[in-house]
Write an enzyme that holds these catalytic residues in place. Structure first.
Site, PDB file in Angstrom:
ATOM      1  N   ASP A 313     -30.468 -10.761  16.995  1.00 18.49           N
ATOM      2  CA  ASP A 313     -31.876 -11.128  17.089  1.00 18.49           C
ATOM      3  C   ASP A 313     -32.408 -10.308  18.252  1.00 18.49           C
ATOM      4  O   ASP A 313     -31.740  -9.387  18.746  1.00 18.49           O
ATOM      5  CB  ASP A 313     -31.969 -12.643  17.342  1.00 18.49           C
ATOM      6  CG  ASP A 313     -33.383 -13.215  17.184  1.00 18.49           C
ATOM      7  OD1 ASP A 313     -34.335 -12.434  16.983  1.00 18.49           O
ATOM      8  OD2 ASP A 313     -33.528 -14.440  17.257  1.00 18.49           O
ATOM      9  N   HIS A 314     -33.600 -10.602  18.706  1.00 19.36           N
ATOM     10  CA  HIS A 314     -34.054 -10.170  20.023  1.00 19.36           C
ATOM     11  C   HIS A 314     -34.160 -11.432  20.867  1.00 19.36           C
ATOM     12  O   HIS A 314     -35.219 -12.065  20.915  1.00 19.36           O
ATOM     13  CB  HIS A 314     -35.399  -9.445  19.941  1.00 19.36           C
ATOM     14  CG  HIS A 314     -35.314  -8.088  19.333  1.00 19.36           C
ATOM     15  ND1 HIS A 314     -36.124  -7.669  18.307  1.00 19.36           N
ATOM     16  CD2 HIS A 314     -34.486  -7.044  19.601  1.00 19.36           C
ATOM     17  CE1 HIS A 314     -35.808  -6.433  17.973  1.00 19.36           C
ATOM     18  NE2 HIS A 314     -34.823  -6.033  18.738  1.00 19.36           N
ATOM     19  N   GLY A 473     -37.543 -14.422  15.917  1.00 16.10           N
ATOM     20  CA  GLY A 473     -37.855 -14.343  14.489  1.00 16.10           C
ATOM     21  C   GLY A 473     -37.387 -13.047  13.864  1.00 16.10           C
ATOM     22  O   GLY A 473     -37.800 -12.706  12.757  1.00 16.10           O
ATOM     23  N   HIS A 474     -36.492 -12.335  14.559  1.00 15.15           N
ATOM     24  CA  HIS A 474     -36.024 -11.034  14.095  1.00 15.15           C
ATOM     25  C   HIS A 474     -34.549 -11.151  13.747  1.00 15.15           C
ATOM     26  O   HIS A 474     -33.692 -11.148  14.626  1.00 15.15           O
ATOM     27  CB  HIS A 474     -36.231  -9.963  15.169  1.00 15.15           C
ATOM     28  CG  HIS A 474     -37.638  -9.844  15.619  1.00 15.15           C
ATOM     29  ND1 HIS A 474     -37.994  -9.277  16.835  1.00 15.15           N
ATOM     30  CD2 HIS A 474     -38.808 -10.236  15.043  1.00 15.15           C
ATOM     31  CE1 HIS A 474     -39.311  -9.321  16.966  1.00 15.15           C
ATOM     32  NE2 HIS A 474     -39.819  -9.896  15.890  1.00 15.15           N
ATOM     33  N   ILE A 475     -34.242 -11.264  12.470  1.00 15.55           N
ATOM     34  CA  ILE A 475     -32.863 -11.444  12.021  1.00 15.55           C
ATOM     35  C   ILE A 475     -32.322 -10.072  11.636  1.00 15.55           C
ATOM     36  O   ILE A 475     -32.801  -9.436  10.695  1.00 15.55           O
ATOM     37  CB  ILE A 475     -32.791 -12.437  10.855  1.00 15.55           C
ATOM     38  CG1 ILE A 475     -33.523 -13.736  11.235  1.00 15.55           C
ATOM     39  CG2 ILE A 475     -31.345 -12.718  10.495  1.00 15.55           C
ATOM     40  CD1 ILE A 475     -33.577 -14.769  10.127  1.00 15.55           C
TER      41      ILE A 475
END
Length: 538
Positions: A313-314, A473-475
């Site tokens: 993720d971030h 929200g970054h998968i």
């Protein structure tokens, strides 16, 4: 069970990767069919659902039906079967158009160095392609999505052409940050965004509704239904509320068919000369791992044992404070500027890089303001006009920062299938093991120090840092690309090493996370793969 869907190209998923690739392939005269778990969304109804939701999380505007179940931010462990030691907090939705319905709109490119992390800094792995390989497709993706940006500022990523639209204007709050930070190491820049700054392609310009997450009421912000519509106009067929449950491998090693189940419980099979799985970095490995069979004993595309691994993720450091003077947040998109000059340097030998997002949304993310602000002031005994004045003053000073930190790929951070719990389609729920290594934690620590320095330059007070590491929200990761079939799932064209007619699109293919929000890179990689996909059909 009837083989009732056939096409040259079968695409599983209608998010940004699948939709853009499908639109381009259909435009070449190839027959395209989409399988999409979720429903078509009526924008007006989704806005109403968001307004009426008691708990306003990114998923609150959209259905979460058992047949197309997805994770919820406020009930993250209902869907993800978490094994720790850290919780994986980023989510997605299953609807036609995918998670672009509730993305922020940030469209940064990766830096050239992001493709060579191992060679330059001894960390992670290198990508099998370079920035120069992807640059023309970045430019094409900006035109497809419709990106507004400052063409005179490349933000460390050299450009061969201009943005298709001028930048979204910086807010008063952005300009206050820029003025206060002038002469410091922290350079404020306008953020490229996938939203219209002028009327373009039959979509209006942004009017600052400030609800980009979870929904743009007027579709000034891009979502993948734009390209789904283009694909349909070129003849593509969309089968919504239809979930792919298994990929079947033929005797020649190709994907011969795909089993699916509809929302009404009926089942069928679909086939294509080429099969594209573009179902996000959780659902893609989930489908591949659920497709174990005699000639794919570890799951489809998994001879390397890399499917599901290297989940990233971030990880986000979230901080907030009160400005010394009114800066008037809650106007414009949720973020229009950031600090982008911290994304590269020799420090990457020791810690993750990060970018700082400047929020226009006050304290909404960390505290749920202004509701909580009003409650706190009322608890102090304020009432009537006095309460109203105090609320206006407090809300006008709210500022927040979020640093999105580079995360290392780690094979033990992974998605597997839960041995007991299944969804309504009979597919096991995703089991997640997730943690942060020292490289990532050092980046989070550096980000908090940077926030303190930025707030100090602004003369801010009541500085607070979230004790929890947030999800962006970054998968990212889980089916990474590489040059070696023994350590990667797909090649540089995003073709499976194991199955010649299978392509995997999306952020799951990223070998490393870098620091840029991933959507533009997803789109650029999808565009780059189109010629290889079309050639495979022909």
């Amino acid at each position: 069970m009837a083989n009732d869907i056939t096409a040259d190209i079968l695409i599983i998923g209608t998010g940004v990767a699948g939709a853009i690739a499908g639109a381009k392939l259909a435009a070449q005269g190839l027959t395209v069919a989409f399988l999409e778990s979720g429903k078509r969304i009526d924008r007006y109804e989704a806005v109403e659902r968001f307004w009426n939701a008691k708990i306003k999380v990114p998923e609150s505007a959209y259905p979460n039906d058992p047949e197309a179940a997805h994770p919820l931010t406020h009930r993250i462990e209902d869907f993800y079967q978490q094994q720790g030691p850290e919780l994986f907090k980023s989510t997605y939705i299953k609807v036609l158009g995918g998670t672009t319905w509730h993305w922020l709109g940030t469209t940064l490119r990766n830096l050239p160095s992001d493709f060579k992390l191992k060679s330059l800094y001894g960390q992670g792995v290198d990508w099998p392609i370079s920035y120069d390989d992807l640059e023309p497709f970045y430019l094409a993706a900006e035109n497809e999505i419709g990106v507004a940006g400052n063409s005179n500022e490349d933000l460390g990523s050299p450009r061969s052409g201009d943005f298709p639209m001028p930048q979204i204007p910086m807010t008063y709050l952005d300009k206050h940050f820029a003025s206060a930070l002038d002469g410091t190491p922290y350079q404020v820049s306008s953020t490229p965004q996938g939203r219209n700054s002028v009327y373009r392609q039959e979509r209006p310009e942004c009017c600052g509704n400030n609800s980009c997450i979870p929904i743009c009421p007027i579709q000034a912000k891009y979502d993948a239904t734009v390209h789904v519509a283009l694909a349909e106009s070129a003849g593509a067929q969309v089968h919504s509320e239809t979930t792919a449950t298994r990929l079947n491998v033929g005797s020649d090693g190709s994907i011969s068919s795909v089993d699916f189940q509809r929302a009404d419980g009926s089942t069928g099979t679909a086939s294509g000369k080429v099969v594209i799985v573009a179902a996000h970095a959780v659902e893609t490995p989930r489908l591949l791992l659920n497709s174990t069979q005699e000639n794919a004993p570890n799951g489809v595309a998994n001879s390397s044992d890399q499917v599901g691994r290297n989940l990233m993720d971030h990880p986000t450091r979230l901080s907030w404070a009160e400005a010394a003077e009114p800066v008037f947040p809650y106007r414009g998109p949720l973020s229009t500027s950031g600090i982008e000059n911290l994304r590269d340097g020799d420090f990457r030998q020791e810690r993750g890089a990060f970018r700082i997002e400047i929020g226009n949304d006050g304290h909404s993310w960390p505290t749920g303001a202004p509701t909580t602000t009003a409650a706190a002031l009322a608890a102090q005994g304020l009432r009537g006009e006095e309460l109203d004045a105090a609320l206006k003053d407090a809300a006008s000073r709210q500022i927040r920062l979020a640093s999105l930190v580079e995360q290392s790929p780690d094979a033990e951070n992974r998605i597997t299938l839960d041995p007991e719990k299944r969804d309504a389609n009979g597919v096991p729920l995703p089991r997640i093991h997730y943690d942060f290594d020292d490289y990532t934690r050092n980046g989070l620590e550096a980000a908090e120090k940077a926030h303190d320095e930025v707030f100090k330059a602004l003369g801010a007070r009541n500085i607070q840092h979230s004790p929890d590491i947030q999800g962006a929200g970054h998968i990212i990761g889980t089916v990474r690309m590489g040059a070696d079939a023994s350590s990667a799932v797909v090649d540089s064209d995003l073709r499976s090493f194991d199955h010649p007619n299978l392509f995997l699109l999306g952020s799951g293919t990223f070998p490393t996370s870098a620091t840029a929000n991933p959507t533009l890179t997803i789109a650029a990689l999808a565009l780059r793969s189109v010629n290889a996909i079309a050639a495979s059909v022909r």
